[in-house]
Design a protein around this motif. Structure first.
Motif, short mmCIF file in Angstrom:
data_model
loop_
_atom_site.label_atom_id
_atom_site.label_comp_id
_atom_site.label_asym_id
_atom_site.label_seq_id
_atom_site.Cartn_x
_atom_site.Cartn_y
_atom_site.Cartn_z
N MET A 1 0.83 -1.20 0.00
CA MET A 1 0.00 0.00 0.00
C MET A 1 0.86 1.25 0.00
SD MET A 1 -3.20 -0.65 2.58
CE MET A 1 -4.54 -1.74 2.14
N HIS A 2 0.37 2.30 -0.62
CA HIS A 2 1.10 3.56 -0.70
C HIS A 2 0.79 4.43 0.52
CE1 HIS A 2 2.89 7.16 -2.32
NE2 HIS A 2 1.74 7.82 -2.19
N THR A 3 1.82 4.93 1.20
CA THR A 3 1.65 5.80 2.36
C THR A 3 1.22 7.19 1.89
OG1 THR A 3 3.39 4.62 3.55
CG2 THR A 3 2.78 6.79 4.38
N ILE A 4 0.08 7.69 2.43
CA ILE A 4 -0.40 9.00 2.01
C ILE A 4 -0.24 10.06 3.11
CG2 ILE A 4 -2.04 8.10 0.33
CD1 ILE A 4 -4.24 8.38 2.34
N TRP A 5 0.17 9.64 4.30
CA TRP A 5 0.40 10.57 5.42
C TRP A 5 1.22 9.84 6.45
CZ3 TRP A 5 -0.66 10.87 10.67
CH2 TRP A 5 -0.64 12.15 11.26
N LYS A 6 2.13 10.56 7.10
CA LYS A 6 2.98 9.95 8.11
C LYS A 6 3.07 10.86 9.31
CE LYS A 6 7.63 7.98 8.70
NZ LYS A 6 8.93 7.71 8.03
N GLY A 7 2.85 10.33 10.51
CA GLY A 7 2.88 11.14 11.71
C GLY A 7 2.86 10.26 12.94
N ALA A 8 2.14 10.71 13.97
CA ALA A 8 2.08 9.95 15.22
C ALA A 8 0.77 10.21 15.94
CB ALA A 8 3.25 10.31 16.11
N ILE A 9 0.30 9.19 16.67
CA ILE A 9 -0.88 9.34 17.53
C ILE A 9 -0.40 9.84 18.88
CG2 ILE A 9 -2.80 8.16 18.66
CD1 ILE A 9 -2.70 6.07 16.42
N SER A 10 -1.04 10.91 19.37
CA SER A 10 -0.73 11.44 20.69
C SER A 10 -1.77 10.91 21.66
CB SER A 10 -0.76 12.98 20.65
OG SER A 10 -0.57 13.51 21.93
N PHE A 11 -1.33 9.99 22.53
CA PHE A 11 -2.23 9.30 23.45
C PHE A 11 -1.75 9.55 24.88
CE2 PHE A 11 -3.22 4.85 25.22
CZ PHE A 11 -4.47 5.24 25.68
N GLY A 12 -2.26 10.61 25.50
CA GLY A 12 -1.71 11.03 26.78
C GLY A 12 -0.28 11.47 26.56
N LEU A 13 0.66 10.85 27.26
CA LEU A 13 2.08 11.13 27.05
C LEU A 13 2.71 10.11 26.10
CD1 LEU A 13 3.16 11.99 30.72
CD2 LEU A 13 2.59 13.56 28.86
N VAL A 14 1.89 9.21 25.58
CA VAL A 14 2.39 8.18 24.66
C VAL A 14 2.46 8.74 23.25
CG1 VAL A 14 2.01 5.88 23.72
CG2 VAL A 14 1.42 6.37 26.10
N HIS A 15 3.56 8.46 22.55
CA HIS A 15 3.80 8.90 21.17
C HIS A 15 3.89 7.66 20.30
CE1 HIS A 15 5.31 11.73 18.12
NE2 HIS A 15 6.14 10.77 17.78
N ILE A 16 2.92 7.50 19.35
CA ILE A 16 2.86 6.28 18.55
C ILE A 16 3.07 6.62 17.07
CG2 ILE A 16 1.47 4.24 17.99
CD1 ILE A 16 -0.25 4.89 20.46
N PRO A 17 4.25 6.36 16.51
CA PRO A 17 4.49 6.63 15.08
C PRO A 17 3.59 5.75 14.21
CG PRO A 17 6.55 6.27 16.27
CD PRO A 17 5.45 5.84 17.18
N VAL A 18 2.90 6.38 13.25
CA VAL A 18 1.97 5.63 12.39
C VAL A 18 2.07 6.14 10.95
CG1 VAL A 18 0.28 5.06 14.18
CG2 VAL A 18 0.11 7.25 12.97
N LYS A 19 1.54 5.33 10.04
CA LYS A 19 1.41 5.71 8.63
C LYS A 19 -0.05 5.52 8.22
CE LYS A 19 6.13 4.45 7.26
NZ LYS A 19 6.95 3.60 6.36
N LEU A 20 -0.53 6.41 7.35
CA LEU A 20 -1.92 6.39 6.91
C LEU A 20 -2.02 5.80 5.50
CD1 LEU A 20 -4.73 7.45 8.02
CD2 LEU A 20 -4.39 9.42 6.52
N TYR A 21 -2.97 4.88 5.33
CA TYR A 21 -3.18 4.23 4.03
C TYR A 21 -4.67 4.33 3.66
CZ TYR A 21 1.18 1.97 5.54
OH TYR A 21 2.44 1.72 6.01
N ALA A 22 -4.96 4.46 2.38
CA ALA A 22 -6.35 4.50 1.92
C ALA A 22 -6.97 3.12 2.13
CB ALA A 22 -6.42 4.89 0.45
N ALA A 23 -8.14 3.07 2.77
CA ALA A 23 -8.82 1.79 3.02
C ALA A 23 -9.76 1.42 1.89
CB ALA A 23 -9.60 1.87 4.34
N THR A 24 -10.10 2.38 1.05
CA THR A 24 -11.01 2.12 -0.07
C THR A 24 -10.40 2.66 -1.35
OG1 THR A 24 -12.19 4.22 0.27
CG2 THR A 24 -13.04 2.27 1.43
#
Length: 277
Positions: free
Chosen positions: A1-24
């Motif tokens: 899958m092609h990455t269309i956005w890259k960043g992180a989820i901010s969950f309290g003090l937790v930093h979670i690096p993630v990549k966004l992919y088109a689901a449809t």
């Protein structure tokens, strides 16, 4: 899958690096507009009726219409400064039960996958959402807009991100024409209708449905290919210029090569004449 956005989820003090992919993905068959007489491809151009000419993208700005001939204009830099948060963070702001989320607010669905780092935190959040039976409500900047979104665990393996409409983007149901505040239904008709619903319930699943128009268009395309009913795109004038330019450049290169070969011969001839003299 092609990455269309890259960043992180901010969950309290937790930093979670993630990549966004088109689901449809759209499966609509794309057909080009052609000129019927010559089958040339029709091109869209940005045209200014005041200047009576086509304009390039760097000449464009955006404007908010105040009146028929009045605008408040914005440069790209001004619009960038207006953005709420240009950081690459999906900031979780609330948690809700799934039944509390109105499907009318759903806009577009994506998959969130873990980056190379931080997969442990990713799966911790996934399991937390799954165990608590909650959806995370969050905000993030995507394509120059601050989006409202929900995060939902899928099959215990992935987090789904769905962008949401803001409340002021949902039209009031009261605006629908011909709605009645008093409803009267014949009991016998309702009983028969409920029998039909019961008979049709659970007989299929969403994955079994296909697009009939798309299938018919594909069949028509294959039929035309099989019958050799194919037209050729005409050679554009610009294509001819490019080919001619390449031919001229190649000719110059060939001539340079000949000159390089001929040069030593002239030198030898000159040396021989000097000796004879």
């Amino acid at each position: 899958m092609h990455t269309i956005w890259k960043g992180a989820i901010s969950f309290g003090l937790v930093h979670i690096p993630v990549k966004l992919y088109a689901a449809t993905e759209e499966k609509e068959i794309s057909l080009n507009l052609l000129h019927k007489n010559c089958h040339g491809t029709i091109k869209n151009q940005r045209y200014c009726p005041t200047c009576q000419r086509s304009v390039e993208s760097e000449e464009l700005i955006k404007g908010y219409p105040l009146d028929t001939n009045q605008y408040v204009t914005f440069e790209k830099e001004e619009l960038d400064q207006i953005q709420e948060d240009a950081s690459k963070q999906i900031r979780i702001i609330d948690f809700m039960k799934e039944e509390q989320v109105d499907l009318m607010f759903t806009q577009k669905v994506y998959f969130l996958g873990p980056d190379q780092l931080g997969s442990n935190a990713y799966y911790l959040l996934l399991k937390t959402l799954e165990t608590s039976k909650r959806l995370a409500i969050a905000k993030f900047t995507f394509r120059a807009n601050t989006k409202l979104c929900i995060l939902k665990p899928i099959n215990g393996t992935c987090i789904q991100l769905a962008t949401m409409h803001y409340a002021n983007e949902i039209r009031p149901v009261e605006n629908v024409p011909n709605l009645s505040s008093t409803i009267s239904v014949d009991p016998n008709q309702l009983k028969l209708a409920l029998q039909i619903v019961k008979g049709l319930s659970g007989t299929s699943d969403l994955t079994s449905y296909t697009n009939p128009e798309q299938e018919r268009l594909l069949a028509a395309i294959q039929s035309k290919i099989a019958g050799q009913n194919i037209v050729l795109k005409p050679t554009q004038e610009s294509d001819i210029v490019v080919d001619l330019l390449e031919a001229l450049q190649e000719s110059v290169r060939m001539n340079k090569g000949k000159n390089k070969v001929a040069a030593p011969k002239e030198s030898k001839r000159g040396t021989r004449n000097e000796k004879l003299g």
